[in-house]
Scaffold this active site. Structure first.
Site, PDB file in Angstrom:
ATOM      1  N   GLY A 105       0.792  -1.216   0.000  1.00 51.04           N
ATOM      2  CA  GLY A 105       0.000   0.000   0.000  1.00 51.04           C
ATOM      3  C   GLY A 105       0.827   1.271   0.000  1.00 51.04           C
ATOM      4  O   GLY A 105       2.022   1.255  -0.257  1.00 51.04           O
ATOM      5  N   TYR A 106       0.149   2.394   0.318  1.00 54.23           N
ATOM      6  CA  TYR A 106       0.713   3.734   0.178  1.00 54.23           C
ATOM      7  C   TYR A 106       1.219   3.884  -1.262  1.00 54.23           C
ATOM      8  O   TYR A 106       2.388   4.166  -1.523  1.00 54.23           O
ATOM      9  CB  TYR A 106       1.816   4.002   1.213  1.00 54.23           C
ATOM     10  CG  TYR A 106       1.778   5.440   1.683  1.00 54.23           C
ATOM     11  CD1 TYR A 106       0.748   5.886   2.514  1.00 54.23           C
ATOM     12  CD2 TYR A 106       2.736   6.354   1.274  1.00 54.23           C
ATOM     13  CE1 TYR A 106       0.693   7.213   2.918  1.00 54.23           C
ATOM     14  CE2 TYR A 106       2.684   7.676   1.674  1.00 54.23           C
ATOM     15  CZ  TYR A 106       1.661   8.097   2.497  1.00 54.23           C
ATOM     16  OH  TYR A 106       1.595   9.410   2.897  1.00 54.23           O
ATOM     17  N   GLU A 142       3.497   5.838  -8.204  1.00 47.43           N
ATOM     18  CA  GLU A 142       3.539   5.479  -9.635  1.00 47.43           C
ATOM     19  C   GLU A 142       4.267   4.168  -9.928  1.00 47.43           C
ATOM     20  O   GLU A 142       4.026   3.551 -10.954  1.00 47.43           O
ATOM     21  CB  GLU A 142       4.165   6.596 -10.466  1.00 47.43           C
ATOM     22  CG  GLU A 142       3.154   7.619 -10.922  1.00 47.43           C
ATOM     23  CD  GLU A 142       3.314   8.916 -10.168  1.00 47.43           C
ATOM     24  OE1 GLU A 142       4.217   9.679 -10.538  1.00 47.43           O
ATOM     25  OE2 GLU A 142       2.572   9.144  -9.200  1.00 47.43           O
ATOM     26  N   HIS A 183       3.967   1.398  -8.093  1.00 51.39           N
ATOM     27  CA  HIS A 183       2.894   0.405  -7.986  1.00 51.39           C
ATOM     28  C   HIS A 183       1.950   0.524  -9.182  1.00 51.39           C
ATOM     29  O   HIS A 183       1.489  -0.467  -9.726  1.00 51.39           O
ATOM     30  CB  HIS A 183       2.072   0.634  -6.713  1.00 51.39           C
ATOM     31  CG  HIS A 183       2.848   0.537  -5.440  1.00 51.39           C
ATOM     32  ND1 HIS A 183       3.102   1.622  -4.639  1.00 51.39           N
ATOM     33  CD2 HIS A 183       3.425  -0.520  -4.813  1.00 51.39           C
ATOM     34  CE1 HIS A 183       3.789   1.238  -3.582  1.00 51.39           C
ATOM     35  NE2 HIS A 183       4.011  -0.040  -3.659  1.00 51.39           N
ATOM     36  N   GLN A 218       7.447 -10.016   7.356  1.00 51.38           N
ATOM     37  CA  GLN A 218       8.660  -9.647   6.621  1.00 51.38           C
ATOM     38  C   GLN A 218       9.438  -8.499   7.271  1.00 51.38           C
ATOM     39  O   GLN A 218      10.432  -8.034   6.725  1.00 51.38           O
ATOM     40  CB  GLN A 218       8.333  -9.344   5.161  1.00 51.38           C
ATOM     41  CG  GLN A 218       7.551  -8.068   4.918  1.00 51.38           C
ATOM     42  CD  GLN A 218       7.045  -7.999   3.489  1.00 51.38           C
ATOM     43  OE1 GLN A 218       6.185  -8.757   3.077  1.00 51.38           O
ATOM     44  NE2 GLN A 218       7.585  -7.073   2.707  1.00 51.38           N
ATOM     45  N   GLY A 228       8.049  -5.436  -9.080  1.00 49.63           N
ATOM     46  CA  GLY A 228       8.948  -4.387  -9.552  1.00 49.63           C
ATOM     47  C   GLY A 228      10.411  -4.796  -9.464  1.00 49.63           C
ATOM     48  O   GLY A 228      10.813  -5.470  -8.511  1.00 49.63           O
ATOM     49  N   ARG A 286       8.698   4.436   1.371  1.00 54.24           N
ATOM     50  CA  ARG A 286       9.555   4.876   2.473  1.00 54.24           C
ATOM     51  C   ARG A 286      10.194   6.247   2.213  1.00 54.24           C
ATOM     52  O   ARG A 286      10.762   6.828   3.139  1.00 54.24           O
ATOM     53  CB  ARG A 286      10.652   3.842   2.744  1.00 54.24           C
ATOM     54  CG  ARG A 286      10.113   2.565   3.389  1.00 54.24           C
ATOM     55  CD  ARG A 286      11.215   1.655   3.883  1.00 54.24           C
ATOM     56  NE  ARG A 286      10.716   0.595   4.737  1.00 54.24           N
ATOM     57  CZ  ARG A 286      10.461  -0.661   4.349  1.00 54.24           C
ATOM     58  NH1 ARG A 286      10.665  -1.012   3.093  1.00 54.24           N
ATOM     59  NH2 ARG A 286      10.008  -1.565   5.193  1.00 54.24           N
TER      60      ARG A 286
HETATM   61  P1  AMP Z   1       5.788  -2.634  -1.786  1.00 55.89           P
HETATM   62  O1  AMP Z   1       4.453  -1.992  -1.602  1.00 55.89           O
HETATM   63  O2  AMP Z   1       6.936  -1.747  -1.448  1.00 55.89           O
HETATM   64  O3  AMP Z   1       5.871  -3.996  -1.141  1.00 55.89           O
HETATM   65  O4  AMP Z   1       5.930  -2.897  -3.341  1.00 55.89           O
HETATM   66  C1  AMP Z   1       4.976  -3.637  -4.050  1.00 55.89           C
HETATM   67  C2  AMP Z   1       5.478  -3.899  -5.438  1.00 55.89           C
HETATM   68  O5  AMP Z   1       5.717  -2.660  -6.099  1.00 55.89           O
HETATM   69  C3  AMP Z   1       6.814  -4.665  -5.461  1.00 55.89           C
HETATM   70  O6  AMP Z   1       6.795  -5.615  -6.510  1.00 55.89           O
HETATM   71  C4  AMP Z   1       7.808  -3.568  -5.717  1.00 55.89           C
HETATM   72  O7  AMP Z   1       8.990  -4.026  -6.349  1.00 55.89           O
HETATM   73  C5  AMP Z   1       7.023  -2.655  -6.630  1.00 55.89           C
HETATM   74  N1  AMP Z   1       7.604  -1.310  -6.617  1.00 55.89           N
HETATM   75  C6  AMP Z   1       7.839  -0.524  -5.533  1.00 55.89           C
HETATM   76  N2  AMP Z   1       8.450   0.627  -5.903  1.00 55.89           N
HETATM   77  C7  AMP Z   1       8.598   0.561  -7.249  1.00 55.89           C
HETATM   78  C8  AMP Z   1       9.177   1.433  -8.224  1.00 55.89           C
HETATM   79  N3  AMP Z   1       9.716   2.601  -7.899  1.00 55.89           N
HETATM   80  N4  AMP Z   1       9.152   1.038  -9.521  1.00 55.89           N
HETATM   81  C9  AMP Z   1       8.620  -0.161  -9.868  1.00 55.89           C
HETATM   82  N5  AMP Z   1       8.077  -1.023  -9.000  1.00 55.89           N
HETATM   83  C10 AMP Z   1       8.061  -0.673  -7.714  1.00 55.89           C
END
Ligand code: AMP
Length: 280
Positions: free
Chosen positions: A31-32, A35, A37, A61, A147, A187
């Site tokens: 969440g949060y 672009e 995501h 995690q 990502g 973050r």
């Molecule tokens: P998170 O919410 O941080 O667990 O990320 C969820 C998904 O979004 C993961 O597959 C991340 O790798 C992807 N993600 C987060 N930041 C980015 C970014 N700047 N560019 C591309 N994918 C991202």
């Protein structure tokens, strides 16, 4: 767009879609949404009949001294982002829904998880693998999108899916950056104005390493040194790691050849940021 908080609701909807022969694309997130995501959701939207996004800050995690409590959350805003992309279902469970009483089964891996982030976050990938496999079993997608921002995670999930015969196609999507180069991350909201400026040292230092390799440098130690030396010019930055590894196996390489991941983790003040590039 539906917002579901229980496994049962998701299963009912997914089963109905499956009966109609519809394909499902899945984007797991904490969440949060930003672009980065959104780019994953757009890829899912393009290639599947239905799109499911999970929003779950997964306690498993996070290490005991990490930012589980302070991790930013805003379901209302996230729902608007998802709606804007045409997401069909958000799965937003409480931890108790995912980890019911007596929970004691885990997914783990030898190798891939010991280097890079695994060194400072020894239980992180076990938590990621466990929750991702659980989410895969709940959502039963045809395709799932991750990502490259979290390159080690992407490699781990690809390996897990191969090793455990999970019938889901994993697609890696490029890193989405702010205009000045900082990789987008939930973050980044922890950074104050000075730290936000200092955080540019990550992408700038990686660019120096990339240019070296593109000019023909194959000695991983020299590339690491050039990147580290540049990071160390920033007083607010403290290196966690600067590493050059084989992307598929996440094992360190001395000579750069084949698909190679150059990855860094750097503390800017108290905030730990990661960034990388893949070459070859
Ligand atoms: P998170 O919410 O941080 O667990 O990320 C969820 C998904 O979004 C993961 O597959 C991340 O790798 C992807 N993600 C987060 N930041 C980015 C970014 N700047 N560019 C591309 N994918 C991202």
């Amino acid at each position: 767009m539906k917002i579901c908080s229980t496994v049962k609701e998701v299963r009912e909807q997914v089963n109905a879609w499956k009966k109609e022969g519809l394909t499902i694309g899945f984007v797991p997130t904490m969440g949060y949404l930003h672009e980065g995501h959104r780019s994953l959701m757009e890829a899912a939207r393009k290639n599947n009949d239905k799109v499911v996004v999970s929003i779950f800050v997964n306690p498993m995690q996070f290490g005991p001294t990490e930012d589980l409590e302070s991790y930013p959350r805003d379901l209302e805003k996230d729902a608007k982002v998802c709606e804007g992309v045409g997401v069909d279902l958000i799965f937003h469970p409480e931890p108790e829904e995912m980890y019911t009483e007596g929970f004691c089964s885990y997914v783990d891996m030898n190798g891939l998880t010991t280097e890079l982030c695994g060194r400072t976050r020894p239980t992180h990938f076990r938590g990621v693998q466990t929750v991702v496999l659980k989410l895969f079993n709940i959502v039963k997608p045809d395709n799932a999108y991750f990502g490259q921002k979290d390159a080690q995670q992407l490699a781990v999930i690809k390996r897990m899916v191969t090793d455990l015969n999970v019938d889901i196609t994993i697609t890696g999507c490029p890193i989405v950056r702010e205009e000045d180069g900082l990789a987008k991350s939930s973050r980044n909201t922890y950074l104050n104005a000075d730290e936000r400026k200092a955080a540019l040292i990550l992408s700038k230092s990686l660019a120096i390493g990339k240019e070296l390799i593109e000019k023909g440098e194959t000695d991983a130690a020299k590339v690491k040194k050039a990147i580290s030396d540049n990071i160390e010019t920033e007083p607010l930055a403290k290196i966690d790691y600067v590493d050059v590894v084989d992307f598929a196996t996440i094992t360190p390489v001395d000579t750069i050849k084949g698909e190679t991941l150059v990855a860094i983790a750097v503390y800017i003040g108290k905030t730990r940021l990661i960034d990388n590039f893949i070459i070859g």
